[in-house]
Design a protein around this motif. Structure first.
Motif, PDB file in Angstrom:
ATOM      1  N   MET A  84       0.853  -1.196   0.000  1.00  0.00           N
ATOM      2  CA  MET A  84       0.000   0.000   0.000  1.00  0.00           C
ATOM      3  C   MET A  84       0.892   1.252   0.000  1.00  0.00           C
ATOM      4  SD  MET A  84      -2.944   1.112   2.726  1.00  0.00           S
ATOM      5  CE  MET A  84      -3.824   2.654   2.513  1.00  0.00           C
ATOM      6  N   THR A  85       0.595   2.179  -0.918  1.00  0.00           N
ATOM      7  CA  THR A  85       1.394   3.395  -1.038  1.00  0.00           C
ATOM      8  C   THR A  85       0.878   4.470  -0.096  1.00  0.00           C
ATOM      9  OG1 THR A  85       1.795   2.915  -3.362  1.00  0.00           O
ATOM     10  CG2 THR A  85       2.226   5.151  -2.626  1.00  0.00           C
ATOM     11  N   THR A  86       1.780   5.047   0.701  1.00  0.00           N
ATOM     12  CA  THR A  86       1.391   6.121   1.614  1.00  0.00           C
ATOM     13  C   THR A  86       1.214   7.404   0.823  1.00  0.00           C
ATOM     14  OG1 THR A  86       2.671   5.103   3.387  1.00  0.00           O
ATOM     15  CG2 THR A  86       2.053   7.397   3.666  1.00  0.00           C
ATOM     16  N   LYS A  87       0.082   8.056   1.035  1.00  0.00           N
ATOM     17  CA  LYS A  87      -0.193   9.287   0.300  1.00  0.00           C
ATOM     18  C   LYS A  87       0.631  10.424   0.871  1.00  0.00           C
ATOM     19  CE  LYS A  87      -3.976  12.031  -1.573  1.00  0.00           C
ATOM     20  NZ  LYS A  87      -5.452  12.203  -1.635  1.00  0.00           N
ATOM     21  N   MET A  88       1.251  11.177  -0.008  1.00  0.00           N
ATOM     22  CA  MET A  88       2.100  12.291   0.403  1.00  0.00           C
ATOM     23  C   MET A  88       1.248  13.480   0.855  1.00  0.00           C
ATOM     24  SD  MET A  88       4.723  14.352  -2.099  1.00  0.00           S
ATOM     25  CE  MET A  88       5.490  15.901  -1.623  1.00  0.00           C
ATOM     26  N   ASP A  89       1.669  14.130   1.940  1.00  0.00           N
ATOM     27  CA  ASP A  89       1.025  15.358   2.390  1.00  0.00           C
ATOM     28  C   ASP A  89       1.412  16.469   1.408  1.00  0.00           C
ATOM     29  OD1 ASP A  89       0.421  17.830   3.675  1.00  0.00           O
ATOM     30  OD2 ASP A  89       0.496  16.849   5.627  1.00  0.00           O
ATOM     31  N   PRO A  90       0.459  17.202   0.840  1.00  0.00           N
ATOM     32  CA  PRO A  90       0.809  18.245  -0.145  1.00  0.00           C
ATOM     33  C   PRO A  90       1.737  19.329   0.409  1.00  0.00           C
ATOM     34  CG  PRO A  90      -1.508  18.367   0.488  1.00  0.00           C
ATOM     35  CD  PRO A  90      -0.985  17.070   0.997  1.00  0.00           C
ATOM     36  N   LEU A  91       1.736  19.525   1.729  1.00  0.00           N
ATOM     37  CA  LEU A  91       2.653  20.515   2.307  1.00  0.00           C
ATOM     38  C   LEU A  91       4.099  20.036   2.301  1.00  0.00           C
ATOM     39  CD1 LEU A  91       0.643  21.969   5.326  1.00  0.00           C
ATOM     40  CD2 LEU A  91       1.238  23.118   3.192  1.00  0.00           C
ATOM     41  N   ASP A  92       4.319  18.759   1.927  1.00  0.00           N
ATOM     42  CA  ASP A  92       5.675  18.233   1.819  1.00  0.00           C
ATOM     43  C   ASP A  92       6.241  18.372   0.405  1.00  0.00           C
ATOM     44  OD1 ASP A  92       5.853  17.514   4.496  1.00  0.00           O
ATOM     45  OD2 ASP A  92       4.933  15.560   4.154  1.00  0.00           O
TER      46      ASP A  92
ATOM     47  N   TYR B  98      -6.328  17.931  -8.229  1.00  0.00           N
ATOM     48  CA  TYR B  98      -5.329  17.450  -9.189  1.00  0.00           C
ATOM     49  C   TYR B  98      -4.300  16.548  -8.499  1.00  0.00           C
ATOM     50  CZ  TYR B  98      -7.334  21.524 -11.487  1.00  0.00           C
ATOM     51  OH  TYR B  98      -8.215  22.435 -12.011  1.00  0.00           O
ATOM     52  N   PRO B  99      -3.699  15.617  -9.249  1.00  0.00           N
ATOM     53  CA  PRO B  99      -2.721  14.681  -8.654  1.00  0.00           C
ATOM     54  C   PRO B  99      -1.335  15.306  -8.486  1.00  0.00           C
ATOM     55  CG  PRO B  99      -3.014  14.170 -10.971  1.00  0.00           C
ATOM     56  CD  PRO B  99      -3.997  15.276 -10.663  1.00  0.00           C
ATOM     57  N   ILE B 100      -1.233  16.330  -7.637  1.00  0.00           N
ATOM     58  CA  ILE B 100       0.033  17.073  -7.521  1.00  0.00           C
ATOM     59  C   ILE B 100       1.030  16.405  -6.582  1.00  0.00           C
ATOM     60  CG2 ILE B 100      -1.024  19.282  -8.095  1.00  0.00           C
ATOM     61  CD1 ILE B 100      -1.057  19.956  -5.112  1.00  0.00           C
ATOM     62  N   THR B 101       0.609  15.364  -5.863  1.00  0.00           N
ATOM     63  CA  THR B 101       1.521  14.715  -4.915  1.00  0.00           C
ATOM     64  C   THR B 101       2.087  13.405  -5.460  1.00  0.00           C
ATOM     65  OG1 THR B 101      -0.319  13.565  -3.817  1.00  0.00           O
ATOM     66  CG2 THR B 101       0.329  15.721  -2.931  1.00  0.00           C
TER      67      THR B 101
ATOM     68  N   GLN C 224       4.678   7.040 -10.267  1.00  0.00           N
ATOM     69  CA  GLN C 224       3.223   7.139 -10.370  1.00  0.00           C
ATOM     70  C   GLN C 224       2.805   8.011 -11.544  1.00  0.00           C
ATOM     71  OE1 GLN C 224       2.709   8.632  -6.391  1.00  0.00           O
ATOM     72  NE2 GLN C 224       2.060   6.653  -5.579  1.00  0.00           N
ATOM     73  N   ARG C 225       3.551   9.070 -11.802  1.00  0.00           N
ATOM     74  CA  ARG C 225       3.221   9.935 -12.938  1.00  0.00           C
ATOM     75  C   ARG C 225       3.435   9.212 -14.261  1.00  0.00           C
ATOM     76  NH1 ARG C 225       5.936  15.011  -9.883  1.00  0.00           N
ATOM     77  NH2 ARG C 225       4.015  15.990  -9.144  1.00  0.00           N
ATOM     78  N   THR C 226       4.485   8.397 -14.330  1.00  0.00           N
ATOM     79  CA  THR C 226       4.724   7.611 -15.538  1.00  0.00           C
ATOM     80  C   THR C 226       3.556   6.661 -15.790  1.00  0.00           C
ATOM     81  OG1 THR C 226       7.114   7.731 -15.218  1.00  0.00           O
ATOM     82  CG2 THR C 226       6.298   5.980 -16.647  1.00  0.00           C
ATOM     83  N   TYR C 227       3.067   6.029 -14.727  1.00  0.00           N
ATOM     84  CA  TYR C 227       1.918   5.124 -14.827  1.00  0.00           C
ATOM     85  C   TYR C 227       0.671   5.886 -15.273  1.00  0.00           C
ATOM     86  CZ  TYR C 227      -1.798   1.933 -13.344  1.00  0.00           C
ATOM     87  OH  TYR C 227      -2.903   1.128 -13.310  1.00  0.00           O
ATOM     88  N   ASP C 228       0.434   7.049 -14.686  1.00  0.00           N
ATOM     89  CA  ASP C 228      -0.727   7.856 -15.062  1.00  0.00           C
ATOM     90  C   ASP C 228      -0.684   8.224 -16.537  1.00  0.00           C
ATOM     91  OD1 ASP C 228      -1.641   7.772 -12.476  1.00  0.00           O
ATOM     92  OD2 ASP C 228      -0.908   9.771 -11.939  1.00  0.00           O
ATOM     93  N   ARG C 229       0.507   8.567 -17.016  1.00  0.00           N
ATOM     94  CA  ARG C 229       0.643   8.985 -18.406  1.00  0.00           C
ATOM     95  C   ARG C 229       0.261   7.856 -19.367  1.00  0.00           C
ATOM     96  NH1 ARG C 229       5.300  10.880 -17.814  1.00  0.00           N
ATOM     97  NH2 ARG C 229       4.785  13.076 -17.505  1.00  0.00           N
ATOM     98  N   THR C 230       0.603   6.609 -19.022  1.00  0.00           N
ATOM     99  CA  THR C 230       0.257   5.461 -19.883  1.00  0.00           C
ATOM    100  C   THR C 230      -1.249   5.231 -19.926  1.00  0.00           C
ATOM    101  OG1 THR C 230       0.470   3.846 -18.074  1.00  0.00           O
ATOM    102  CG2 THR C 230       2.450   4.350 -19.361  1.00  0.00           C
ATOM    103  N   ARG C 231      -1.968   5.714 -18.934  1.00  0.00           N
ATOM    104  CA  ARG C 231      -3.417   5.544 -18.886  1.00  0.00           C
ATOM    105  C   ARG C 231      -4.163   6.785 -19.378  1.00  0.00           C
ATOM    106  NH1 ARG C 231      -4.777   4.691 -13.052  1.00  0.00           N
ATOM    107  NH2 ARG C 231      -6.840   4.067 -13.829  1.00  0.00           N
ATOM    108  N   GLY C 232      -3.419   7.784 -19.845  1.00  0.00           N
ATOM    109  CA  GLY C 232      -4.056   8.993 -20.354  1.00  0.00           C
ATOM    110  C   GLY C 232      -4.518   9.945 -19.289  1.00  0.00           C
ATOM    111  N   ILE C 233      -4.075   9.717 -18.034  1.00  0.00           N
ATOM    112  CA  ILE C 233      -4.437  10.597 -16.927  1.00  0.00           C
ATOM    113  C   ILE C 233      -3.452  11.764 -16.879  1.00  0.00           C
ATOM    114  CG2 ILE C 233      -4.682  10.756 -14.416  1.00  0.00           C
ATOM    115  CD1 ILE C 233      -5.422   7.793 -14.415  1.00  0.00           C
ATOM    116  N   ALA C 234      -3.951  12.939 -16.584  1.00  0.00           N
ATOM    117  CA  ALA C 234      -3.110  14.139 -16.567  1.00  0.00           C
ATOM    118  C   ALA C 234      -1.992  14.034 -15.547  1.00  0.00           C
ATOM    119  CB  ALA C 234      -3.958  15.371 -16.279  1.00  0.00           C
TER     120      ALA C 234
END
Length: 298
Positions: free
Chosen positions: A1-9, A56-59, A64-74
């Protein structure tokens, strides 16, 4: 399970040049041309960043961004930088689903394209744009048996001084010349002033390719305007004229500036090894040592 990053970090660029280079690479090479941005007070940062993270998925990290890009997610990036009690911020997005280019996005109506004439990213005195420049190239000449040099027109993303800033600097050059304010570059406990101090401050700017060309053009203007006034300055300061001879009241030639005082921009590290984060920008946590460096600017 991936721990979600706090946006303030989310990390903050280590200084102004690093910030500008980071935005240049995100909008240019990485294709995050759609953006929105603004300025907010430090005390409003937690609530604002939480809102952006909910939209938006800013964290997301690199994998994870590479994976999102393969699925057409911003893929989106939130970039912030403090100036005094305010924080300048930018949200940059590619063309994926759920990003700023998606018309279903809550901020699609205010999003702009960094490549369009009315959508350039700006920061203080500077504007980021896709510009054409002359670049020196050398090739091996088979017939002559030696290298041959030529200028080639190329296009690239670069920062440039805004037009109103250039006009203001040019007026300052003219005022210094008319007032025979030769001045000093400073050093040894002295503050820079006059024409030489003004030119030195220009060279201290982040010398991205377009900025560097503009600063050189301003130096050429200064040399041309000062040349007929050098003799007048020497007549007003006979002791200095006798002491320094032909160098009295002279400005540094362009060739010397290029060789010793105006290095070309190189890629630098964007974040410190222990990076400053958005959390460090909050009023309760901020200290003089925590804030990233903002270079001196006119």
């Amino acid at each position: 399970m991936t721990t979600k990053m706090d946006p303030l970090d989310i990390a903050v660029p280590r200084n102004q040049t690093a910030l500008m280079q980071h935005l240049q690479l995100l909008a240019g090479r990485e294709g995050h041309r759609i953006w929105c941005g603004g300025v907010i007070g430090r005390e409003k940062l937690p609530a604002f960043v939480a809102k952006m993270a909910a939209r938006y998925p800013i964290t997301r990290n690199t994998r994870q961004r590479t994976y999102d890009r393969t699925r057409g997610i911003a893929v989106t990036h939130f970039v912030a930088f403090p100036v005094g009690n305010e924080v300048h911020w930018w949200l940059l997005s590619d063309g994926g689903v759920g990003g700023l280019a998606d018309m279903k996005s809550e901020d699609a109506r205010v999003a702009r394209d960094a490549m369009s004439a009315d959508g350039h990213i700006t920061f203080r005195d500077y504007v980021l744009l896709y510009a054409t420049k002359r670049e020196w190239r050398e090739v091996e000449s088979a017939k002559a048996g030696k290298r041959k040099g030529f200028y080639k027109q190329t296009s690239t993303w670069t920062w440039k001084l805004r037009g109103d800033v250039i006009r203001e600097l040019r007026r300052s050059i003219e005022d210094c010349c008319e007032g025979l304010e030769y001045g000093s570059e400073g050093g040894n406990g002295q503050k820079p002033w006059g024409l030489r101090g003004l030119l030195a401050s220009m060279r201290a700017r982040p010398l991205f390719s377009a900025v560097r060309s503009q600063v050189l053009a301003l130096h050429r203007d200064a040399l041309e305007l000062w040349k007929p006034r050098q003799a007048l300055w020497c007549a007003r300061h006979p002791a200095l004229a006798q002491q320094y001879g032909q160098h009295a009241g002279a400005l540094t030639p362009i060739n010397e500036l290029l060789a010793t005082r105006m290095p070309k921009m190189r890629r630098i590290r964007v974040f410190d090894e222990q990076p400053i984060t958005l959390r460090d920008l909050l009023p309760a946590n901020s200290t003089p040592s925590a804030a990233p460096k903002v270079e001196a600017m006119q």
